[in-house]
Structure formats: structure tokens, C-alpha cells
Design a protein around this motif. Structure first.
Motif, PDB file in Angstrom:
ATOM      1  N   GLN A  63      23.445  46.247  32.905  1.00  0.00           N
ATOM      2  CA  GLN A  63      22.340  47.061  32.394  1.00  0.00           C
ATOM      3  C   GLN A  63      21.021  46.319  32.556  1.00  0.00           C
ATOM      4  O   GLN A  63      20.996  45.139  32.921  1.00  0.00           O
ATOM      5  CB  GLN A  63      22.559  47.449  30.932  1.00  0.00           C
ATOM      6  CG  GLN A  63      22.825  46.293  30.006  1.00  0.00           C
ATOM      7  CD  GLN A  63      23.234  46.791  28.615  1.00  0.00           C
ATOM      8  OE1 GLN A  63      22.416  47.298  27.867  1.00  0.00           O
ATOM      9  NE2 GLN A  63      24.504  46.631  28.289  1.00  0.00           N
ATOM     10  N   MET A 111      31.266  32.794  23.352  1.00  0.00           N
ATOM     11  CA  MET A 111      29.935  32.276  23.033  1.00  0.00           C
ATOM     12  C   MET A 111      28.955  33.363  22.591  1.00  0.00           C
ATOM     13  O   MET A 111      28.015  33.087  21.861  1.00  0.00           O
ATOM     14  CB  MET A 111      29.376  31.515  24.226  1.00  0.00           C
ATOM     15  CG  MET A 111      30.241  30.302  24.567  1.00  0.00           C
ATOM     16  SD  MET A 111      29.468  29.230  25.788  1.00  0.00           S
ATOM     17  CE  MET A 111      28.085  28.578  24.870  1.00  0.00           C
ATOM     18  N   GLY A 158      16.432  29.137  24.440  1.00  0.00           N
ATOM     19  CA  GLY A 158      17.805  29.623  24.463  1.00  0.00           C
ATOM     20  C   GLY A 158      17.884  31.094  24.846  1.00  0.00           C
ATOM     21  O   GLY A 158      18.736  31.506  25.635  1.00  0.00           O
ATOM     22  N   GLN A 159      16.951  31.893  24.306  1.00  0.00           N
ATOM     23  CA  GLN A 159      16.950  33.322  24.638  1.00  0.00           C
ATOM     24  C   GLN A 159      16.514  33.547  26.083  1.00  0.00           C
ATOM     25  O   GLN A 159      17.040  34.432  26.776  1.00  0.00           O
ATOM     26  CB  GLN A 159      16.052  34.106  23.667  1.00  0.00           C
ATOM     27  CG  GLN A 159      16.403  33.929  22.196  1.00  0.00           C
ATOM     28  CD  GLN A 159      17.891  33.847  21.942  1.00  0.00           C
ATOM     29  OE1 GLN A 159      18.647  34.752  22.299  1.00  0.00           O
ATOM     30  NE2 GLN A 159      18.344  32.744  21.364  1.00  0.00           N
ATOM     31  N   ALA A 203      23.241  37.068  30.486  1.00  0.00           N
ATOM     32  CA  ALA A 203      23.472  38.448  30.024  1.00  0.00           C
ATOM     33  C   ALA A 203      24.152  39.234  31.140  1.00  0.00           C
ATOM     34  O   ALA A 203      23.785  39.096  32.309  1.00  0.00           O
ATOM     35  CB  ALA A 203      22.144  39.092  29.628  1.00  0.00           C
ATOM     36  N   PRO A 204      25.167  40.045  30.829  1.00  0.00           N
ATOM     37  CA  PRO A 204      25.875  40.812  31.863  1.00  0.00           C
ATOM     38  C   PRO A 204      24.880  41.713  32.598  1.00  0.00           C
ATOM     39  O   PRO A 204      24.007  42.317  31.970  1.00  0.00           O
ATOM     40  CB  PRO A 204      26.877  41.654  31.063  1.00  0.00           C
ATOM     41  CG  PRO A 204      26.895  41.116  29.686  1.00  0.00           C
ATOM     42  CD  PRO A 204      25.654  40.339  29.469  1.00  0.00           C
ATOM     43  N   GLY A 262      29.195  36.500  20.713  1.00  0.00           N
ATOM     44  CA  GLY A 262      30.079  37.329  19.902  1.00  0.00           C
ATOM     45  C   GLY A 262      29.727  38.800  19.934  1.00  0.00           C
ATOM     46  O   GLY A 262      30.589  39.656  19.737  1.00  0.00           O
ATOM     47  N   HIS A 263      28.453  39.111  20.189  1.00  0.00           N
ATOM     48  CA  HIS A 263      28.053  40.518  20.192  1.00  0.00           C
ATOM     49  C   HIS A 263      28.699  41.283  21.338  1.00  0.00           C
ATOM     50  O   HIS A 263      28.764  42.514  21.291  1.00  0.00           O
ATOM     51  CB  HIS A 263      26.528  40.639  20.254  1.00  0.00           C
ATOM     52  CG  HIS A 263      25.909  39.963  21.443  1.00  0.00           C
ATOM     53  ND1 HIS A 263      25.491  40.652  22.541  1.00  0.00           N
ATOM     54  CD2 HIS A 263      25.666  38.648  21.703  1.00  0.00           C
ATOM     55  CE1 HIS A 263      24.983  39.793  23.418  1.00  0.00           C
ATOM     56  NE2 HIS A 263      25.081  38.589  22.942  1.00  0.00           N
ATOM     57  N   LEU A 264      29.184  40.589  22.354  1.00  0.00           N
ATOM     58  CA  LEU A 264      29.880  41.289  23.441  1.00  0.00           C
ATOM     59  C   LEU A 264      31.229  41.818  22.972  1.00  0.00           C
ATOM     60  O   LEU A 264      31.676  42.871  23.408  1.00  0.00           O
ATOM     61  CB  LEU A 264      30.071  40.346  24.637  1.00  0.00           C
ATOM     62  CG  LEU A 264      28.775  39.951  25.333  1.00  0.00           C
ATOM     63  CD1 LEU A 264      29.059  38.956  26.440  1.00  0.00           C
ATOM     64  CD2 LEU A 264      28.082  41.183  25.910  1.00  0.00           C
ATOM     65  N   HIS A 274      19.468  32.838  28.197  1.00  0.00           N
ATOM     66  CA  HIS A 274      20.474  33.903  28.072  1.00  0.00           C
ATOM     67  C   HIS A 274      20.139  35.079  28.982  1.00  0.00           C
ATOM     68  O   HIS A 274      20.990  35.558  29.732  1.00  0.00           O
ATOM     69  CB  HIS A 274      20.591  34.373  26.622  1.00  0.00           C
ATOM     70  CG  HIS A 274      21.634  35.426  26.443  1.00  0.00           C
ATOM     71  ND1 HIS A 274      22.968  35.121  26.332  1.00  0.00           N
ATOM     72  CD2 HIS A 274      21.556  36.788  26.420  1.00  0.00           C
ATOM     73  CE1 HIS A 274      23.661  36.239  26.231  1.00  0.00           C
ATOM     74  NE2 HIS A 274      22.832  37.269  26.264  1.00  0.00           N
ATOM     75  N   PHE A 275      18.893  35.535  28.908  1.00  0.00           N
ATOM     76  CA  PHE A 275      18.560  36.754  29.672  1.00  0.00           C
ATOM     77  C   PHE A 275      18.303  36.452  31.153  1.00  0.00           C
ATOM     78  O   PHE A 275      18.439  37.337  31.988  1.00  0.00           O
ATOM     79  CB  PHE A 275      17.383  37.487  29.023  1.00  0.00           C
ATOM     80  CG  PHE A 275      17.812  38.234  27.784  1.00  0.00           C
ATOM     81  CD1 PHE A 275      18.487  39.444  27.895  1.00  0.00           C
ATOM     82  CD2 PHE A 275      17.597  37.707  26.511  1.00  0.00           C
ATOM     83  CE1 PHE A 275      18.915  40.128  26.755  1.00  0.00           C
ATOM     84  CE2 PHE A 275      18.024  38.389  25.369  1.00  0.00           C
ATOM     85  CZ  PHE A 275      18.698  39.602  25.501  1.00  0.00           C
ATOM     86  N   ALA A 316      13.619  42.383  27.436  1.00  0.00           N
ATOM     87  CA  ALA A 316      13.976  41.143  26.735  1.00  0.00           C
ATOM     88  C   ALA A 316      13.711  39.930  27.632  1.00  0.00           C
ATOM     89  O   ALA A 316      13.203  38.905  27.166  1.00  0.00           O
ATOM     90  CB  ALA A 316      15.441  41.180  26.297  1.00  0.00           C
TER      91      ALA A 316
END
Lengths: 226, 226
Positions: A116, A217, A103-104, A112-113, A219-221, A107-108, A121
Motif C-alpha cells: 500500500q 518486530m 526509527g519511523q 513497511a510492506p 506487532g501491528h501487522l 520503518h517507512f 507517513a
């Protein structure tokens, strides 16, 4: 009848596979996680973790794909290896290692936006996901199935993320893990697997991972924007 | 006698707690993961995943702390809730969610090399770990234990990482999750918990997370250096 809460992602597909293999009657219920269905009060009563899959088996509620596989295998006596030590060890290898690190990695690699740098990661999760596949490939080099001599819920658990291997690690990854690929291909060729993959097609899920979906999805954003 | 492979980290401590609570005789075996003991050929025969904890129960090998808790509870009939749906759901909530996200939160808070910016990953894992504690705190608001009316392996699983909450999320985190803290404190006050924490003190583990330890434990750093 058993209610099966799903979206179009890998974890519900494992549960769909068990349901199709076992012939248990079920009613699929769509939870569109890119629109926020998972955080509605009604669904949080089913799964307070706000994720899919979950099942409601005539009032017995089970969430987490691996918990559901074990629950249904124990309930039906199907696809349940008799060696408890090996079953629990390898099911947890998939549940606590392969799944979370996959999953990670996704994501990356994909979500991930890109305003940056995520090299650290990204490399960490690519490395760890590869490492898990190396362990699996070694384990499967001299055995047909993950545990024991027959097809079981541990194979189903592996298949959920395993069939997404190129998406996680790139197109060349399948060639690196031939024993894993052999098992994934064997499962994918089963009629129940085709039916499991098709369950999501009964519904229309939001396809775009746009800013709204990311904000729901990941939430940290929101925290970052606030 | 049952062999219990451990280091000084939270996951083996959960297993130590079960062993001390149940009174099962065991022999602790140190695996110094900061020195690379986990990747020696002899240990990979026990756990091909190269992690601790693992147990060898007279030839039945089990790895992953959550797999071991379930295996030992089933074997002894102790600390095993009867509601299978709730047991499996909440055990997996800890195993596949709280544990993995806590591990990533700790990595980016304490161990990732600070020669680059990790804000995005740090925020992501802080957020997700907090989110898991919010779910747990809501669940524990109206019940004394995680599942059913008595202390079980799910409480033990939560305690492993839960007692490290300030290390993961900062000193102010305990005050945010009073129901979780109440359960963690109740468990920590048990004599078996003190004995479980003390098991690691029978050995001398490498304390420094120096470059050698990072390179062994975080394999992706080797990839980057190569």
C-alpha cells in the motif's frame, strides 16, 4: 560483571561505545529481536518493554540506551558534562526526537510492506528527521562537541543513529549536514568506536527481515492479519 | 524568576505540575504553536528545536519536558526517587516511547488530512501506544507509584500524556488499563494538578487546527504542497 544485552541495531551500539571508551568490564548477551528473544519471559524480567539495549549492573537493571548512558556516566564520572541544563536538554533532544523520528523514517523507507501507499507517513518522517539534523548542524556549526568542550555521552548518543544517516535519509544526506558529519567521523575514527561496532560480530543475528521477523518486530501487522 | 514557556498541549502540563507541586515561583510565557510563535528568532534562542515546553532558570535554559522534570527535581531535591537505575529507565520509557508514540497516534487519529488512506500508520501507532500502556499497567499492578514508594517526576511525566488516554486511543481505553487509570486519577485529584491544568487558561491560544496551523505544525505538508 555487568551484563550488556544487545542486538545489531544502532541503540545498543551507543552503549557498546561507552563501555569500550570507559574500559568497564562487561559480558555481552545476544538478544535476537528478529527471532523474538526480546519477548521471552526471562528477558522481560530485565526489560519489560521488550527492547534492547539493557544492562544488569550487579542487580541494578537499566533499560533504554539513553538511560544507560546517563547511568553509566554518573556511576563512573566519565564523559559527563558539568552543565546539567545543557546535558539534559541535548540528551533528550536525541532521545525523544532524533531517535524516535529516525526509527519511523527507517520503518517507512525500508520495512513497511509495499502493498500500500505510504507516501504521507514517509514524507512526514523524512521531513522530521531532516529537521532534527538541521537543528543539530546549526548547533555544531560553532562548537566541536554537543555539550561543553569535551567528548561526552551526548556525542555518543548522537553517534548511534548519526552514523546511519545515509540509511535513513539517502546517500546525499551527509553532504547537507557537514558539522554533524565532522563530529560523527571524529567519533568513528576512535579505536573504541571500531571495537563497539565489532561487539555484535561475536554473535550471529538473523539477517533477513522476512515475514516472520516483521510479524515479531511490528506487532501491528499481526493485528492487521488477524 | 524562572520563565516557563508553554502552550495548551500535554508536555507543558507536566512541567506546570512540577512547578505547582514544588511551589517554585515562575512566570508563564505563552508560545502559540498554532500561530508559529515557536519558530520566531527570539524563541529559537531559548529552544532551537522550536517546541514547548522550555524554561529559563535565571539564564540556565532547559528544553524538553522530561529534561525539565529531571533538572528541577535535581535542583530542588523534590520528587526525585533515590533508585537511579529505576528512575532513569522509567523516565526514558515515558520520554522515548510513550510520548513519541502517543504523539504519532494523535496525529493519525485526529490531525492527518483525510484526503488519503492512513490505515497502516494509524494501526501502527495505535498498536504501539496500546503496547506501552500494557507495559505500564503490568508495572503498576503491584505498586502504587512508578518508581519507589512515593510520588515522583516519573508519575508526573506519565500523567502528562496519560490523562489524554481516551483522546489517543478512544473512550474505551481507560477500562483496559485500570492500574494506570488509578494512578492518573490519584494525581488529577491533587490541588496542584488542577492549578497546573489551569495555567494555560491565563492565555488565549488559537483553538482551531486549520490549514494555516497544520502547515506551521506539520512542516512536511509544506513540502508536499511545494
Amino acid at each position: 560483571m555487568l551484563k550488556f544485552y544487545l542486538n545489531a541495531s544502532p541503540n545498543p551500539t551507543k552503549v557498546a561505545l561507552f563501555l569500550e571508551e570507559s574500559g568497564l568490564p562487561y559480558e555481552p548477551v545476544a538478544i535476537d529481536t528478529r527471532k523474538g528473544d526480546q519477548f521471552k519471559a526471562e528477558y522481560l524480567k530485565v526489560n519489560p518493554n521488550g527492547k534492547v539495549p539493557a544492562i544488569d549492573d550487579n542487580g541494578a537493571i537499566v533499560f533504554d540506551s539513553n538511560a544507560i548512558l546517563l547511568y553509566l556516566a554518573e556511576k563512573t564520572g566519565k564523559f559527563l558534562p558539568s552543565n546539567r541544563a545543557e546535558l539534559l536538554s541535548w540528551l533528550m533532544f536525541v532521545a525523544t526526537g532524533l531517535g524516535p523520528f529516525s526509527g519511523q523514517a527507517v520503518h517507512f523507507k525500508h520495512f513497511a510492506p509495499n502493498d500500500q501507499n505510504h507516501d504521507y507517513a514517509h514524507n512526514r518522517y523524512q521531513y522530521e528527521t531532516h529537521r532534527h539534523y538541521k537543528v543539530l548542524d546549526g548547533h555544531l556549526a560553532n562548537r566541536r562537541y554537543m555539550v561543553g568542550d569535551s567528548y561526552s555521552i551526548v556525542d555518543m548518543a548522537l553517534w548511534g543513529w548519526g552514523r546511519m544517516l545515509p540509511f535513513k535519509l539517502g546517500d546525499e544526506a551527509n553532504a547537507k549536514y557537514p558539522h554533524v558529519k565532522r563530529l560523527i567521523d571524529e567519533i568513528s575514527a576512535r579505536p573504541a568506536a571500531a571495537r563497539a561496532i565489532a561487539v555484535k560480530d561475536k554473535f550471529t543475528f538473523k539477517a533477513e527481515m522476512d515475514d516472520e521477523a516483521r510479524s515479531i518486530m511490528f506487532g501491528h501487522l499481526k493485528t492487521r492479519a488477524a
